[in-house]
Design an enzyme around this catalytic site. Structure first.
Site, PDB file in Angstrom:
ATOM      1  N   CYS A 117      80.016  36.725  36.284  1.00  0.00           N
ATOM      2  CA  CYS A 117      80.382  37.522  35.118  1.00  0.00           C
ATOM      3  C   CYS A 117      79.729  36.915  33.879  1.00  0.00           C
ATOM      4  CB  CYS A 117      81.907  37.546  34.966  1.00  0.00           C
ATOM      5  SG  CYS A 117      82.422  38.363  33.444  1.00  0.00           S
ATOM      6  N   HIS A 149      67.229  28.904  42.371  1.00  0.00           N
ATOM      7  CA  HIS A 149      67.131  30.210  41.696  1.00  0.00           C
ATOM      8  C   HIS A 149      68.354  31.085  41.981  1.00  0.00           C
ATOM      9  CE1 HIS A 149      62.456  29.797  41.345  1.00  0.00           C
ATOM     10  NE2 HIS A 149      63.115  29.028  40.508  1.00  0.00           N
ATOM     11  N   ASN A 201      51.940  25.964  54.535  1.00  0.00           N
ATOM     12  CA  ASN A 201      51.869  27.281  53.889  1.00  0.00           C
ATOM     13  C   ASN A 201      50.834  28.132  54.621  1.00  0.00           C
ATOM     14  OD1 ASN A 201      53.000  28.815  51.743  1.00  0.00           O
ATOM     15  ND2 ASN A 201      51.117  28.608  50.554  1.00  0.00           N
ATOM     16  N   CYS A 250      88.162  38.333  34.747  1.00  0.00           N
ATOM     17  CA  CYS A 250      88.585  38.621  33.367  1.00  0.00           C
ATOM     18  C   CYS A 250      88.714  40.121  33.096  1.00  0.00           C
ATOM     19  CB  CYS A 250      87.614  37.987  32.369  1.00  0.00           C
ATOM     20  SG  CYS A 250      86.011  38.813  32.273  1.00  0.00           S
ATOM     21  N   ARG A 307      67.645  44.454  47.453  1.00  0.00           N
ATOM     22  CA  ARG A 307      67.317  43.179  48.099  1.00  0.00           C
ATOM     23  C   ARG A 307      68.536  42.631  48.872  1.00  0.00           C
ATOM     24  NH1 ARG A 307      64.669  39.130  44.167  1.00  0.00           N
ATOM     25  NH2 ARG A 307      64.207  38.085  46.127  1.00  0.00           N
ATOM     26  N   TYR A 323      68.295  44.461  42.684  1.00  0.00           N
ATOM     27  CA  TYR A 323      68.990  43.427  43.469  1.00  0.00           C
ATOM     28  C   TYR A 323      69.872  44.019  44.562  1.00  0.00           C
ATOM     29  CZ  TYR A 323      67.058  39.861  40.491  1.00  0.00           C
ATOM     30  OH  TYR A 323      66.168  39.040  39.853  1.00  0.00           O
ATOM     31  N   ALA A 361      54.688  30.132  58.936  1.00  0.00           N
ATOM     32  CA  ALA A 361      55.811  29.183  58.917  1.00  0.00           C
ATOM     33  C   ALA A 361      56.490  29.096  60.276  1.00  0.00           C
ATOM     34  CB  ALA A 361      56.808  29.593  57.840  1.00  0.00           C
TER      35      ALA A 361
HETATM   36  P1  OAD Z   1      55.122  33.682  46.183  1.00  0.00           P
HETATM   37  O1  OAD Z   1      55.060  35.110  46.584  1.00  0.00           O
HETATM   38  O2  OAD Z   1      54.582  33.305  44.863  1.00  0.00           O
HETATM   39  O3  OAD Z   1      54.392  32.790  47.279  1.00  0.00           O
HETATM   40  C1  OAD Z   1      54.670  32.926  48.643  1.00  0.00           C
HETATM   41  C2  OAD Z   1      53.805  31.945  49.418  1.00  0.00           C
HETATM   42  O4  OAD Z   1      54.164  32.032  50.775  1.00  0.00           O
HETATM   43  C3  OAD Z   1      52.296  32.226  49.313  1.00  0.00           C
HETATM   44  O5  OAD Z   1      51.604  31.023  49.011  1.00  0.00           O
HETATM   45  C4  OAD Z   1      51.932  32.730  50.716  1.00  0.00           C
HETATM   46  O6  OAD Z   1      50.642  32.314  51.123  1.00  0.00           O
HETATM   47  C5  OAD Z   1      52.993  32.055  51.558  1.00  0.00           C
HETATM   48  N1  OAD Z   1      53.323  32.800  52.796  1.00  0.00           N
HETATM   49  C6  OAD Z   1      53.371  34.149  52.983  1.00  0.00           C
HETATM   50  N2  OAD Z   1      53.720  34.429  54.244  1.00  0.00           N
HETATM   51  C7  OAD Z   1      53.905  33.241  54.873  1.00  0.00           C
HETATM   52  C8  OAD Z   1      54.257  32.869  56.202  1.00  0.00           C
HETATM   53  N3  OAD Z   1      54.499  33.761  57.154  1.00  0.00           N
HETATM   54  N4  OAD Z   1      54.319  31.545  56.493  1.00  0.00           N
HETATM   55  C9  OAD Z   1      54.058  30.609  55.542  1.00  0.00           C
HETATM   56  N5  OAD Z   1      53.722  30.904  54.276  1.00  0.00           N
HETATM   57  C10 OAD Z   1      53.653  32.207  53.938  1.00  0.00           C
HETATM   58  O7  OAD Z   1      56.657  33.231  46.328  1.00  0.00           O
HETATM   59  P2  OAD Z   1      57.384  31.911  45.823  1.00  0.00           P
HETATM   60  O8  OAD Z   1      56.444  30.771  45.749  1.00  0.00           O
HETATM   61  O9  OAD Z   1      58.620  31.761  46.626  1.00  0.00           O
HETATM   62  O10 OAD Z   1      61.523  33.478  41.182  1.00  0.00           O
HETATM   63  O11 OAD Z   1      57.787  32.350  44.352  1.00  0.00           O
HETATM   64  C11 OAD Z   1      58.487  31.463  43.549  1.00  0.00           C
HETATM   65  C12 OAD Z   1      59.394  32.223  42.621  1.00  0.00           C
HETATM   66  O12 OAD Z   1      58.673  33.266  41.964  1.00  0.00           O
HETATM   67  C13 OAD Z   1      60.528  32.975  43.299  1.00  0.00           C
HETATM   68  O13 OAD Z   1      61.649  32.166  43.562  1.00  0.00           O
HETATM   69  C14 OAD Z   1      60.853  34.059  42.324  1.00  0.00           C
HETATM   70  C15 OAD Z   1      59.436  34.487  41.998  1.00  0.00           C
HETATM   71  O14 OAD Z   1      59.248  35.116  40.805  1.00  0.00           O
HETATM   72  C16 OAD Z   1      62.322  34.240  40.400  1.00  0.00           C
HETATM   73  O15 OAD Z   1      62.531  35.416  40.626  1.00  0.00           O
HETATM   74  C17 OAD Z   1      62.912  33.504  39.246  1.00  0.00           C
END
Ligand code: OAD
Length: 236
Positions: A119, A111, A204, A141, A58, A55, A222
């Site tokens: 903490c 998330h 997407n 604390c 990131r 983290y 996007a």
């Molecule tokens: P994913 O990596 O699963 O999906 C990202 C999506 O963004 C995919 O469908 C890609 O096709 C799309 N994508 C990539 N580049 C793009 C662009 N330039 N324009 C538009 N779309 C694009 O990520 P999330 O769906 O965000 O959770 O993942 C959901 C959760 O899974 C996250 O919040 C995280 C992860 O594990 C936790 O860590 C709890």
């Protein structure tokens, strides 16, 4: 006619063109790290230093990132819809703050947020921009070793579920942007919106896992398709 009230769900795809990695695309975060080690309570208990390193990296990357045209288009759409009596609410799975930095005001981080620390001992949560490590003391604390990023890990309950349900119940459109649709409960919001009779749009790079739920779909970057869609909403 009053402008519409729109609920927007965003995922990591909306921040991809800001230089922040997605999770499941080729070479994405989960191709480099095992989520069980870095994004679960069990992983943190087993090796907190590894989780902090993950983290911290990131959080540092986020400092170098800037909002892109998709974030700015959503912020501007929120302002313009409000001026016309409508609304736009963003429920994001992203832990970055790029929506806020683009000017969006109605943002819920289901998330959690990279720029906050919590903490595990007293529950205090506060803005946090520095690295965390196993020696970081809780400013509230004074416990050592319990500070963690204020993010939601697998196996934990996402934040703002009631607020999200309230937003859906007030919305006339639901739009999902840049998410693969595999992580629940976020992935189930489109089906919930459909059940409420709300038209659903997917924006997407490619069809998501639950693309069939959406009444309208548009595929591309996007930074291109979100501003295009926002212009169309304002022209309606
Ligand atoms: P994913 O990596 O699963 O999906 C990202 C999506 O963004 C995919 O469908 C890609 O096709 C799309 N994508 C990539 N580049 C793009 C662009 N330039 N324009 C538009 N779309 C694009 O990520 P999330 O769906 O965000 O959770 O993942 C959901 C959760 O899974 C996250 O919040 C995280 C992860 O594990 C936790 O860590 C709890």
């Amino acid at each position: 006619m009053r402008a519409p009230r729109i609920a927007v769900l965003t995922g990591s795809g909306v921040s991809a063109e800001s230089g922040l990695s997605t999770f499941r695309d080729k070479g994405g975060i989960w191709a480099q790290y095992d989520y069980r080690q870095v994004a679960t309570p069990e992983g943190f208990a087993a090796d907190p230093a590894l989780v902090h390193d993950f983290y911290n990296a990131r959080r540092r990357a986020l400092k170098c990132a800037a909002p892109n045209a998709a974030h700015f288009a959503l912020a501007e759409l929120e302002r313009r819809l409000e001026d016309r009596g409508g609304a736009l609410w963003i429920v994001t799975q992203n832990v970055d703050d790029l929506h806020e930095r683009a000017g969006s005001r109605n943002v819920l981080h289901m998330h959690g947020e990279l720029s906050r620390a919590r903490c595990g001992s007293c529950g205090d949560s506060r803005p946090w921009t520095d690295d965390l490590d196993v020696r970081t003391k809780c400013p509230s604390c004074a416990a050592t070793g319990a500070m963690r990023p204020d993010v939601v890990w697998f196996g934990e309950v996402p934040m703002y579920l009631e607020e999200t349900a309230a937003i859906l119940s007030r919305s006339q459109q639901f739009v999902s942007i840049g998410t693969s649709g595999v992580v629940y409960p976020a992935a189930g919001l489109a089906a919930e919106a459909r059940a409420l009779g709300i038209p659903c749009t997917e924006l997407n790079l490619e069809p998501s896992e639950n693309a069939r739920v959406f009444t309208r779909r548009r595929y591309g970057k996007a930074s291109e398709i979100v501003p295009q869609w926002a212009r169309e909403i304002l022209a309606e």
